[in-house]
Design a protein around this motif. Structure first.
Motif, PDB file in Angstrom:
ATOM      1  N   LEU A  62       0.803  -1.224   0.000  1.00 14.38           N
ATOM      2  CA  LEU A  62       0.000   0.000   0.000  1.00 14.38           C
ATOM      3  C   LEU A  62       0.838   1.277   0.000  1.00 14.38           C
ATOM      4  N   LEU A  63       1.707   1.452   0.977  1.00 12.90           N
ATOM      5  CA  LEU A  63       2.459   2.706   1.066  1.00 12.90           C
ATOM      6  C   LEU A  63       3.500   2.843  -0.047  1.00 12.90           C
ATOM      7  N   GLU A  64       4.243   1.791  -0.309  1.00 14.33           N
ATOM      8  CA  GLU A  64       5.247   1.872  -1.377  1.00 14.33           C
ATOM      9  C   GLU A  64       4.602   2.135  -2.742  1.00 14.33           C
ATOM     10  N   PRO A  65       3.510   1.412  -3.112  1.00 12.78           N
ATOM     11  CA  PRO A  65       2.829   1.753  -4.375  1.00 12.78           C
ATOM     12  C   PRO A  65       2.250   3.156  -4.375  1.00 12.78           C
ATOM     13  N   SER A  66       1.787   3.631  -3.212  1.00 12.36           N
ATOM     14  CA  SER A  66       1.262   4.998  -3.128  1.00 12.36           C
ATOM     15  C   SER A  66       2.337   6.006  -3.498  1.00 12.36           C
ATOM     16  N   LEU A  67       3.533   5.813  -2.983  1.00 12.93           N
ATOM     17  CA  LEU A  67       4.639   6.709  -3.317  1.00 12.93           C
ATOM     18  C   LEU A  67       5.012   6.612  -4.794  1.00 12.93           C
ATOM     19  N   ASP A  68       5.012   5.389  -5.319  1.00 11.21           N
ATOM     20  CA  ASP A  68       5.358   5.197  -6.732  1.00 11.21           C
ATOM     21  C   ASP A  68       4.342   5.867  -7.655  1.00 11.21           C
ATOM     22  N   PHE A  69       3.050   5.669  -7.389  1.00 15.77           N
ATOM     23  CA  PHE A  69       2.018   6.266  -8.233  1.00 15.77           C
ATOM     24  C   PHE A  69       1.977   7.786  -8.070  1.00 15.77           C
ATOM     25  N   GLY A  70       2.236   8.247  -6.862  1.00 16.78           N
ATOM     26  CA  GLY A  70       2.210   9.685  -6.618  1.00 16.78           C
ATOM     27  C   GLY A  70       3.322  10.422  -7.325  1.00 16.78           C
ATOM     28  N   GLU A  71       4.410   9.730  -7.604  1.00 19.07           N
ATOM     29  CA  GLU A  71       5.550  10.375  -8.265  1.00 19.07           C
ATOM     30  C   GLU A  71       5.188  10.849  -9.669  1.00 19.07           C
ATOM     31  N   THR A  72       4.259  10.147 -10.324  1.00 13.77           N
ATOM     32  CA  THR A  72       3.849  10.526 -11.679  1.00 13.77           C
ATOM     33  C   THR A  72       3.229  11.915 -11.697  1.00 13.77           C
ATOM     34  N   THR A  73       2.403  12.203 -10.691  1.00 16.49           N
ATOM     35  CA  THR A  73       1.675  13.475 -10.644  1.00 16.49           C
ATOM     36  C   THR A  73       2.380  14.527  -9.810  1.00 16.49           C
ATOM     37  N   TYR A  74       2.969  14.102  -8.700  1.00 12.36           N
ATOM     38  CA  TYR A  74       3.501  15.058  -7.727  1.00 12.36           C
ATOM     39  C   TYR A  74       5.023  15.169  -7.739  1.00 12.36           C
ATOM     40  N   GLY A  75       5.680  14.307  -8.497  1.00 11.53           N
ATOM     41  CA  GLY A  75       7.137  14.369  -8.568  1.00 11.53           C
ATOM     42  C   GLY A  75       7.781  14.166  -7.211  1.00 11.53           C
ATOM     43  N   SER A  76       8.683  15.065  -6.849  1.00 12.28           N
ATOM     44  CA  SER A  76       9.383  14.942  -5.570  1.00 12.28           C
ATOM     45  C   SER A  76       8.473  15.189  -4.374  1.00 12.28           C
ATOM     46  N   TRP A  77       7.256  15.657  -4.644  1.00 11.89           N
ATOM     47  CA  TRP A  77       6.270  15.860  -3.572  1.00 11.89           C
ATOM     48  C   TRP A  77       5.367  14.633  -3.408  1.00 11.89           C
ATOM     49  N   ASN A  78       5.796  13.486  -3.917  1.00 15.87           N
ATOM     50  CA  ASN A  78       4.950  12.292  -3.851  1.00 15.87           C
ATOM     51  C   ASN A  78       4.653  11.840  -2.426  1.00 15.87           C
ATOM     52  N   TRP A  79       5.467  12.301  -1.481  1.00 12.03           N
ATOM     53  CA  TRP A  79       5.219  11.954  -0.084  1.00 12.03           C
ATOM     54  C   TRP A  79       3.975  12.643   0.470  1.00 12.03           C
ATOM     55  N   LEU A  80       3.538  13.741  -0.178  1.00 10.80           N
ATOM     56  CA  LEU A  80       2.424  14.519   0.365  1.00 10.80           C
ATOM     57  C   LEU A  80       1.101  13.747   0.331  1.00 10.80           C
ATOM     58  N   PRO A  81       0.641  13.236  -0.840  1.00 11.27           N
ATOM     59  CA  PRO A  81      -0.613  12.477  -0.828  1.00 11.27           C
ATOM     60  C   PRO A  81      -0.524  11.218   0.026  1.00 11.27           C
ATOM     61  N   THR A  82       0.663  10.608   0.077  1.00  9.05           N
ATOM     62  CA  THR A  82       0.831   9.411   0.904  1.00  9.05           C
ATOM     63  C   THR A  82       0.667   9.745   2.379  1.00  9.05           C
ATOM     64  N   THR A  83       1.273  10.841   2.799  1.00  9.79           N
ATOM     65  CA  THR A  83       1.168  11.255   4.200  1.00  9.79           C
ATOM     66  C   THR A  83      -0.271  11.625   4.562  1.00  9.79           C
ATOM     67  N   ILE A  84      -0.911  12.408   3.697  1.00 10.95           N
ATOM     68  CA  ILE A  84      -2.288  12.823   3.960  1.00 10.95           C
ATOM     69  C   ILE A  84      -3.209  11.604   4.026  1.00 10.95           C
ATOM     70  N   GLY A  85      -3.110  10.724   3.026  1.00 10.86           N
ATOM     71  CA  GLY A  85      -3.961   9.540   3.005  1.00 10.86           C
ATOM     72  C   GLY A  85      -3.740   8.659   4.220  1.00 10.86           C
ATOM     73  N   PHE A  86      -2.485   8.480   4.608  1.00 10.27           N
ATOM     74  CA  PHE A  86      -2.142   7.632   5.754  1.00 10.27           C
ATOM     75  C   PHE A  86      -2.779   8.166   7.037  1.00 10.27           C
ATOM     76  N   LEU A  87      -2.637   9.464   7.274  1.00  9.79           N
ATOM     77  CA  LEU A  87      -3.183  10.058   8.497  1.00  9.79           C
ATOM     78  C   LEU A  87      -4.710  10.054   8.497  1.00  9.79           C
ATOM     79  N   VAL A  88      -5.309  10.357   7.347  1.00 15.73           N
ATOM     80  CA  VAL A  88      -6.772  10.352   7.255  1.00 15.73           C
ATOM     81  C   VAL A  88      -7.313   8.937   7.463  1.00 15.73           C
TER      82      VAL A  88
END
Length: 279
Positions: A62-88
């Motif tokens: 879950l988390l590793e694929p989230s970072l991988d998929f987020g990189e396509t849209t968010y680039g180096s900010w891919n940690w942001l959607p992962t962090t938000i989703g994880f906490l929510v």
């Protein structure tokens, strides 16, 4: 056969995966017909094993694929959607934990949780235990749906099965830990005086949400592909909440801390091998 499965619509894949993990719970609950008693050491080791599986699945599936998929849209900010989703995801499970009356396996009925004391008092101990296990299974169903929904979102087929294999690994891991979980619910209910048949049905139905949640999760992700990094991390946050809130404390409460911890490590290792080898 596996290639044929990959070529199914991801919603059907999610449903089949959810039915598989539910079936595993049923198999575990059926142990009440063959086992007279379950020692506390065994119960603690089963809870520890389940915790290890869920922790490993939360990262590799879950988390590793989230970072991988987020990189396509968010680039180096891919940690942001992962962090938000994880906490929510964790906050969502905390809300459910606060609202729905339930009782953890290591607690007396006076220690039942939930926001409405009157509702808690009207429910039997068996129902409170059942609701606790059902809450536990909510993030597992959603995780399956999100994982298989990712297949449709990313347009992957049997020619490029990496994410599909990872989703299959997640289903196998959840199914593997659902077997002892089914027994871990049905046996205490039997010890409380329930008939074997009644204890079995409580244990079997505790995971009925998994195929439902799997379909809902897949539908949600496919209809809103942009939320995929958030959704994957959301499922991970919900699963980690269950591990820390329920599984680890229960596994450590019976005085069998060493065997519970070693079982957690074993569950983590098995799930890691499944996910890395398949993914």
């Amino acid at each position: 056969m596996l290639a044929s499965f990959f070529n199914l619509n991801p919603i059907w894949q999610a449903l089949i995966a959810g039915l598989f993990t539910w079936f595993c719970t049923i198999v575990g609950a059926a142990g009440v017909f063959f086992v007279k008693t379950i020692h506390r050491k065994m119960l603690d080791s089963m809870m520890g094993f389940a915790a290890g599986v869920m922790i490993a699945a939360s990262f590799w599936s879950l988390l590793e694929p989230s970072l991988d998929f987020g990189e396509t849209t968010y680039g180096s900010w891919n940690w942001l959607p992962t962090t938000i989703g994880f906490l929510v995801g964790g906050l969502f499970l905390r809300l459910i934990d606060h609202i729905i009356p339930h009782l953890h396996l290591d607690k007396s009925i006076e220690e039942a949780e939930g926001s409405n004391p009157q509702t808690r008092q009207r429910l039997s101990k068996s129902m409170l235990l059942f609701l606790a296990m059902t809450i536990h299974n909510i993030p597992e169903g959603l995780a399956l749906g999100v994982a298989f929904g990712a297949i449709g979102t990313m347009g992957l087929t049997s020619d490029n099965p990496a994410i599909a294999l990872s989703a299959v690994g997640l289903a196998l891991g959840i199914g593997l830990q659902n077997i002892p979980e089914g027994l871990a619910l049905s046996m205490p209910l039997r010890a409380e005086g329930k008939s074997r048949k009644t204890a079995f049905w409580y244990g079997a139905l505790s995971a009925v949400f998994e195929p439902i949640g799997a379909v809902l999760g897949a539908l949600f992700v496919i209809s809103m592909s942009s939320i995929l990094p958030y959704a994957l991390a959301f499922a991970a946050g919900a699963m980690i909440f269950v591990v820390v809130e329920e599984l680890i404390p229960e596994s450590q409460s019976g005085g069998n801390t060493d065997i519970a911890t070693l079982s957690l490590l074993l569950g983590f290792a098995i799930m890691m091998i499944l996910d890395v080898a398949l993914g």
